[in-house]
Enzyme design. Structure first.
Site, short mmCIF file in Angstrom:
data_model
loop_
_atom_site.label_atom_id
_atom_site.label_comp_id
_atom_site.label_asym_id
_atom_site.label_seq_id
_atom_site.Cartn_x
_atom_site.Cartn_y
_atom_site.Cartn_z
N HIS A 82 41.45 25.53 48.74
CA HIS A 82 41.45 26.81 49.34
C HIS A 82 39.75 27.32 48.82
O HIS A 82 39.70 28.58 48.66
CB HIS A 82 42.44 27.85 49.22
CG HIS A 82 42.34 28.75 50.38
ND1 HIS A 82 42.80 30.31 50.26
CD2 HIS A 82 41.88 28.65 51.60
CE1 HIS A 82 42.60 30.77 51.33
NE2 HIS A 82 41.99 30.15 52.35
N HIS A 123 54.04 31.64 48.92
CA HIS A 123 53.12 31.98 50.18
C HIS A 123 54.09 32.01 51.34
O HIS A 123 54.63 30.93 51.30
CB HIS A 123 51.66 31.43 50.18
CG HIS A 123 50.84 31.90 51.04
ND1 HIS A 123 51.00 31.47 52.42
CD2 HIS A 123 49.73 32.37 50.72
CE1 HIS A 123 49.92 32.23 52.94
NE2 HIS A 123 49.04 32.66 51.86
N LYS A 150 48.93 42.62 47.83
CA LYS A 150 47.82 41.72 48.19
C LYS A 150 46.50 42.19 48.92
O LYS A 150 47.11 42.71 49.93
CB LYS A 150 48.22 40.28 48.73
CG LYS A 150 47.09 39.16 49.11
CD LYS A 150 47.81 38.18 49.69
CE LYS A 150 46.68 37.38 50.35
NZ LYS A 150 47.33 36.06 50.93
N ASP A 167 48.16 34.14 41.88
CA ASP A 167 46.63 34.90 42.45
C ASP A 167 46.42 36.09 42.74
O ASP A 167 45.35 36.46 42.94
CB ASP A 167 46.36 33.59 43.29
CG ASP A 167 46.87 33.61 44.67
OD1 ASP A 167 48.15 34.37 44.75
OD2 ASP A 167 46.75 33.09 45.70
N ASN A 168 47.59 36.65 43.16
CA ASN A 168 47.32 38.14 43.72
C ASN A 168 48.72 38.67 43.72
O ASN A 168 49.86 38.01 43.38
CB ASN A 168 46.49 38.26 45.05
CG ASN A 168 47.14 37.09 45.91
OD1 ASN A 168 46.24 36.28 46.40
ND2 ASN A 168 48.45 37.28 46.50
N LYS A 211 47.55 23.44 46.02
CA LYS A 211 46.43 24.20 47.07
C LYS A 211 45.08 24.32 46.42
O LYS A 211 44.91 24.80 45.05
CB LYS A 211 47.03 25.55 47.08
CG LYS A 211 46.07 26.59 48.04
CD LYS A 211 46.76 27.83 48.32
CE LYS A 211 45.93 28.85 48.70
NZ LYS A 211 46.80 30.04 49.38
N ARG A 222 40.99 32.32 43.04
CA ARG A 222 40.66 30.80 42.51
C ARG A 222 39.18 30.59 42.06
O ARG A 222 39.26 29.54 41.21
CB ARG A 222 41.09 29.73 43.66
CG ARG A 222 42.63 29.90 43.82
CD ARG A 222 42.97 29.00 45.21
NE ARG A 222 44.29 28.66 45.15
CZ ARG A 222 45.33 29.75 45.05
NH1 ARG A 222 45.15 31.03 45.51
NH2 ARG A 222 46.65 29.43 45.13
N CYS A 276 43.51 35.20 47.71
CA CYS A 276 43.72 33.72 47.35
C CYS A 276 42.37 32.93 46.96
O CYS A 276 42.24 32.85 45.76
CB CYS A 276 44.09 32.90 48.40
SG CYS A 276 45.90 33.61 48.99
N ASP A 285 51.27 31.46 44.17
CA ASP A 285 50.33 31.90 45.32
C ASP A 285 51.21 33.07 45.99
O ASP A 285 52.43 32.83 46.48
CB ASP A 285 50.64 30.76 46.44
CG ASP A 285 49.24 30.98 47.40
OD1 ASP A 285 48.79 31.88 47.41
OD2 ASP A 285 49.25 30.34 48.41
N ASP A 286 50.55 34.15 45.95
CA ASP A 286 51.08 35.37 46.42
C ASP A 286 52.35 35.91 46.12
O ASP A 286 53.21 36.46 46.65
CB ASP A 286 51.29 35.24 48.00
CG ASP A 286 50.09 35.29 48.71
OD1 ASP A 286 49.04 35.00 48.38
OD2 ASP A 286 50.09 35.37 50.12
#
Length: 538
Positions: free
Chosen positions: A134, A219, A371, A325-326, A132, A73, A69, A31-32
């Site tokens: 989201h 993240h 991001k 994810d980014n 996660k 996903r 995010c 994540d991130d």
């Protein structure tokens, strides 16, 4: 209710897969995390377990995410563009309730999409999600168990405290929201892996499983076990410029980037390291140390999962994919990082206690931006594939064919001999947008110079066809120009030489392709209030 299915592939590029030989599938999402934040993509952060997967598998160096995010996903799990799946913006925890938004901006997964889990389950797969979500949270119909997963433990929200998830950023087990953890030493990265390991051990031996392990690391907020942080304190006193240069050199050596992809300049919102005070340098060294510790801890937990697969004698025929994810996150756009220094590692914090623009710039080495932006720093992701029984490429190979998140669904369906439905629960399902990566597993994939890649995030736009990429950076905090720019990805993937004025005819061919896509997926239906989000939400 009658369900109609059509075969996704008439002829598989793999050998015929019997029910007994269907692979287990593990899809791991960071994540991130920036493009250069793991060792096998250029980082100094020790990630031996991820690196081992790369050494025995396949790396992609031109694979793309969607820069944020929830949209990532949605594209990853449905094989559709985010807007088609109802996720043109962040999940509904931030932007509205059912009925408030047009189809492209529902804030939860559309009924006209199916998840990988929903598509694999009819093919005999046991389905597990940990970490996660989201992708919608305001009623159970949007939760993982209602979207094809047999089991779930994790957070429905976009971010949480690593040490004490609570409130509307709290934990959910199956379909029950549960109390905050009370045990000393609780840490989400460990807990999500614990659950995944337990669920894998409890799967039935006569059926394959699909595990979606979506870490919230790295993240914000900055939180990590002290023993991990201690490994990195003092290692970043040289600053972000030296770190970016060192990573870039290593990336060239590894073959992750080409020599002619020059290192981009330091971001305009990051000062020179030497201009910072001694205290600021000390504080920033600590922030980066915590961030590095978050990644290092995630790697250790991936190693625990791999050891479980080996001990359960499932490693040989398990297809593992790892990606982010980014790009690294620059929020809240200050080089000193978000929040107060004393808030780092505070279990009561779940907001943007972050490492700042300078370190995010380093995370995304050698690219520009972060991001939410559609320059390469926002959308380039490491992708590692490991599958001893299925990969035919040389171990440690690097594939430079451009690819996109929507390719994951058709890849996993082909690997698992599963079909993609035309209808689900009485709703028509949109056709898949991606293409299988299986040919690249056999070193058969060839670049397609006519393939169109398209993006939109909060007014930022981008389109790539062959080696040409056009970007429209929205004016605002990230110094966007508010006009279309043109770059040649073969010679200038770090986007330093804008060709818009020199090659206007080529730019004018790309813009209509973006416009046609935007109309098709309903980007142009964006409501004005999608940017209004509640204070404190992600």
């Amino acid at each position: 209710m009658k369900k109609l299915f059509f075969s996704l592939f008439l002829i598989s590029s793999l050998d015929t897969i019997t029910a007994a030989s269907k692979p287990n599938i593990v899809l791991i999402v960071a994540d991130d995390m920036g493009f250069s934040d793991i060792g096998c993509y250029g980082s100094e952060i020790p990630t031996p377990n991820i690196d081992a997967l790369a050494k025995g598998g396949l790396r992609y160096n031109q694979f793309y995410n969607t820069a944020r995010c929830s949209p990532t996903r949605a594209a990853l799990l449905t094989g559709l563009h985010p807007h088609q799946a109802g996720m043109g913006r962040l999940a509904e925890e931030a932007i509205g309730k059912k009925g408030d938004m047009p189809d492209a901006y529902l804030g939860y997964l559309s009924d006209h999409s199916v998840t990988i889990a929903e598509a694999l389950r009819p093919a005999g797969y046991q389905t597990i999600a940990s970490g996660k979500w989201h992708l919608g949270m305001r009623d159970e119909s949007k939760w993982p168990l209602q979207r094809g997963f047999d089991r779930f433990y994790g957070i429905l929200a976009g971010a949480t405290s690593y040490f004490k998830p609570e409130g509307n950023r709290g934990l959910t087990l199956e379909n029950q929201q549960i109390n905050p953890p009370s045990e000393a030493g609780y840490y989400t990265t460990n807990a999500f892996t614990d659950y995944a390991i337990r669920a894998v051990k409890e799967t039935k031996p006569d059926a394959p499983f699909f595990l979606y392990l979506a870490f919230n690391a790295p993240h914000w907020p900055l939180q990590a076990p002290k023993e991990d942080i201690d490994k990195f304190v003092g290692k970043y006193r040289g600053g972000w410029d030296k770190l970016r240069a060192a990573r870039h050199a290593k990336m060239i050596q590894l073959g992750i980037v080409e020599k002619n992809w020059l290192l981009s300049e330091r971001d305009a919102d990051a000062r020179t390291w030497d201009s910072l005070s001694e205290k600021q340098q000390t504080d920033l060294d600590y922030r980066m140390a915590v961030y590095a510790a978050q990644i290092h801890c995630m790697d250790r937990n991936i190693g625990r999962l791999v050891e479980t697969l080996k001990s359960e004698k499932k490693m040989e025929n398990t297809l593992i994919l790892f990606l982010s994810d980014n790009g690294g996150c620059s929020e809240p756009f200050t080089d000193l990082g978000g929040g107060e220094q004393v808030q780092i590692n505070d279990p009561g914090m779940s907001g943007a206690i972050s490492y700042g623009v300078g370190w995010a710039n380093a995370s995304n080495t050698p690219f520009r931006k972060f991001k939410s932006c559609l320059n390469e720093g926002g959308i380039a992701t490491p992708l590692i594939v490991h599958w001893p029984a299925g990969l035919k490429t040389a171990a440690g190979a690097i594939d430079s064919t451009p690819g996109y998140l929507t390719d994951i669904m058709p890849t996993l369906l082909e690997a698992g001999s599963a079909s993609y439905p035309a209808e689900h629960h009485g709703q028509s399902i949109l056709p898949l947008e991606g293409r299988s990566l299986i040919p690249s597993f056999n070193a058969q994939q060839k670049p397609d110079n006519e393939r169109i890649f398209t993006w939109e995030q909060y007014g930022n736009k981008a389109v790539r066809v062959g080696n040409l990429k056009a970007v429209f950076p929205q004016p605002g905090k990230t110094h966007g120009t508010g006009k279309w720019e043109l770059f040649d990805m073969s010679s200038d993937r770090t986007e330093l030489n804008d060709l818009a004025a020199k090659r206007p005819d080529e730019l004018e061919k790309l813009i209509p392709q973006w416009n046609a896509w935007a109309t098709r997926v309903k980007v142009n239906d964006v409501p004005k209030d999608t940017v209004a989000r509640k204070k404190g939400k992600k």
